[in-house]
Design a protein around this motif. Structure first.
Motif, mmCIF file in Angstrom:
data_model
loop_
_atom_site.group_PDB
_atom_site.id
_atom_site.type_symbol
_atom_site.label_atom_id
_atom_site.label_comp_id
_atom_site.label_asym_id
_atom_site.label_seq_id
_atom_site.Cartn_x
_atom_site.Cartn_y
_atom_site.Cartn_z
ATOM 1 N N ILE A 187 -9.819 -8.827 48.802
ATOM 2 C CA ILE A 187 -10.996 -8.357 49.278
ATOM 3 C C ILE A 187 -10.760 -6.811 49.516
ATOM 4 O O ILE A 187 -10.174 -6.307 50.238
ATOM 5 C CB ILE A 187 -11.270 -8.972 50.509
ATOM 6 N N CYS A 188 -11.838 -5.806 49.146
ATOM 7 C CA CYS A 188 -11.785 -4.591 49.293
ATOM 8 C C CYS A 188 -12.916 -4.076 50.062
ATOM 9 O O CYS A 188 -14.198 -4.760 50.026
ATOM 10 C CB CYS A 188 -11.765 -3.705 47.969
ATOM 11 N N GLY A 189 -13.094 -2.964 50.600
ATOM 12 C CA GLY A 189 -14.287 -2.400 51.257
ATOM 13 C C GLY A 189 -14.886 -1.326 50.730
ATOM 14 O O GLY A 189 -15.524 -0.375 51.224
ATOM 15 N N LEU A 190 -14.877 -1.380 49.135
ATOM 16 C CA LEU A 190 -15.758 -0.288 48.360
ATOM 17 C C LEU A 190 -17.148 -0.439 48.331
ATOM 18 O O LEU A 190 -17.659 -1.709 48.392
ATOM 19 C CB LEU A 190 -15.033 -0.588 47.110
ATOM 20 N N THR A 235 -19.635 4.638 41.666
ATOM 21 C CA THR A 235 -21.188 4.251 41.471
ATOM 22 C C THR A 235 -21.245 2.823 40.726
ATOM 23 O O THR A 235 -22.102 2.320 40.814
ATOM 24 C CB THR A 235 -21.788 5.449 40.801
ATOM 25 N N ASN A 236 -20.401 2.482 39.911
ATOM 26 C CA ASN A 236 -20.329 1.467 38.913
ATOM 27 C C ASN A 236 -19.809 0.152 39.384
ATOM 28 O O ASN A 236 -19.778 -0.963 38.666
ATOM 29 C CB ASN A 236 -20.097 1.512 37.558
ATOM 30 N N ILE A 237 -19.330 0.053 40.584
ATOM 31 C CA ILE A 237 -18.438 -1.197 41.183
ATOM 32 C C ILE A 237 -19.403 -2.400 41.239
ATOM 33 O O ILE A 237 -20.511 -2.047 41.538
ATOM 34 C CB ILE A 237 -17.729 -0.896 42.437
ATOM 35 N N ASN A 282 -15.432 -7.282 46.204
ATOM 36 C CA ASN A 282 -16.042 -6.048 46.861
ATOM 37 C C ASN A 282 -17.331 -6.279 47.828
ATOM 38 O O ASN A 282 -18.444 -6.219 47.051
ATOM 39 C CB ASN A 282 -16.312 -4.851 46.025
ATOM 40 N N PRO A 283 -17.310 -7.218 48.890
ATOM 41 C CA PRO A 283 -18.428 -7.775 49.335
ATOM 42 C C PRO A 283 -19.422 -6.961 49.894
ATOM 43 O O PRO A 283 -20.821 -7.295 50.001
ATOM 44 C CB PRO A 283 -17.909 -8.437 50.695
ATOM 45 N N LEU A 284 -18.998 -5.477 50.134
ATOM 46 C CA LEU A 284 -20.081 -4.448 50.666
ATOM 47 C C LEU A 284 -20.420 -3.466 49.533
ATOM 48 O O LEU A 284 -21.027 -2.412 49.817
ATOM 49 C CB LEU A 284 -19.260 -3.767 51.581
ATOM 50 N N ALA A 285 -20.195 -4.163 48.183
ATOM 51 C CA ALA A 285 -20.707 -3.129 47.167
ATOM 52 C C ALA A 285 -21.965 -2.672 47.214
ATOM 53 O O ALA A 285 -22.363 -1.267 46.960
ATOM 54 C CB ALA A 285 -20.340 -3.779 45.880
ATOM 55 N N LYS A 286 -23.119 -3.254 47.629
ATOM 56 C CA LYS A 286 -24.395 -2.999 47.735
ATOM 57 C C LYS A 286 -24.774 -2.454 48.902
ATOM 58 O O LYS A 286 -25.821 -2.075 49.285
ATOM 59 C CB LYS A 286 -25.277 -4.135 47.461
ATOM 60 N N TRP A 287 -23.997 -2.469 50.052
ATOM 61 C CA TRP A 287 -24.283 -1.978 51.301
ATOM 62 C C TRP A 287 -24.383 -0.411 51.394
ATOM 63 O O TRP A 287 -23.756 0.262 50.541
ATOM 64 C CB TRP A 287 -23.413 -2.326 52.410
ATOM 65 N N SER A 288 -25.187 0.182 52.159
ATOM 66 C CA SER A 288 -25.052 1.375 52.474
ATOM 67 C C SER A 288 -24.530 2.063 53.595
ATOM 68 O O SER A 288 -23.959 1.149 54.367
ATOM 69 C CB SER A 288 -26.760 2.046 52.792
#
Length: 234
Positions: free
Chosen positions: A138-141, A150-152, A167-173
């Motif tokens: 699990i990563c914080g990317l 940008t493409n993760i 990457n659970p936070l991929a879409k977070w700001s």
């Protein structure tokens, strides 16, 4: 895992929030999944989320030997708050000593090649040891962290380490991250309040100026498209 299987997982989890994503993969992989934490804001969020869904969270960090004192203090505070054994992996002393004797203590300023060698010895080699026995990490990317990210996707295949990368936070700001930290009272590095949105090794990190990219302070003497250490190379 095939590209089709990865795509299927991303489609399946497209509407899931980060906690649901974490819960799905913890249930799937049990003790074969771990959170790799740099103690940054995103990883602190994931630590809180992971410990909220399991009592046996496997979390590790890499001590490069060149971290800020504030980062070491945060390791201790985080371990105590969440009652976890945050496992620390250190570089191989012989490899670091040979590198320093050959190229100098601050070799990373001299060339990208030297910087990547330093990152390998202090981060990538310890990471390989941390990955032993794991099938997923699990990563914080986040996609908006830099031009290199940008493409993760939420789910990716890490070819170098042969593990599934989550990457659970991929879409977070960035705002999402800090709103969550404040809501949950999550401990964070005080350097974030001093202009350091992204924190790595002390010699390779500076505060950023208003309007700069949030990762502008990492390897700040290099061009933006080279600013990865290799941990997240596809």
């Amino acid at each position: 895992m095939t590209k089709e299987e990865i795509a299927g997982l991303n489609e399946q989890l497209a509407d899931s929030d980060p906690v649901e994503v974490i819960k799905y993969f913890v249930n799937k992989y049990n003790d074969k999944i771990a959170l790799s934490s740099s103690l940054g804001a995103e990883d602190q969020v994931l630590t809180q989320m992971l410990t909220s869904v399991t009592d046996s969270a496997h979390i590790f960090t890499l001590d490069t030997g060149r971290l800020f004192s504030e980062t070491y203090e945060l390791i201790d505070r985080t371990s105590k708050k969440y009652k976890i054994n945050l496992k620390v992996y250190s570089p191989q002393a012989d490899a670091v000593q040979k590198m320093v004797e050959t190229k100098g203590i601050n070799l990373f300023y001299d060339s990208i090649e030297n910087r990547k060698e330093c990152c390998y010895n202090r981060k990538l080699e310890p990471l390989k040891r941390a990955f032993e026995g794991l099938e997923a990490w699990i990563c914080g990317l986040r996609a908006d962290q830099s031009v290199t990210r940008t493409n993760i996707q939420v789910v990716e295949w890490d070819e170098n380490n042969q593990v599934l990368k989550i990457n659970p936070l991929a879409k977070w700001s960035e705002k999402d991250v800090w709103d969550y930290i404040k809501e949950k009272g999550i401990p964070y590095n005080p350097l974030h309040d001093k202009g350091y949105p992204s924190i790595g090794c002390q010699p390779c990190t500076r505060a950023i100026m208003p309007g700069e990219d949030i990762r502008a302070g990492r390897w700040y003497w290099e061009n933006p498209d080279t600013k990865e250490c290799g941990l997240h190379k596809k």
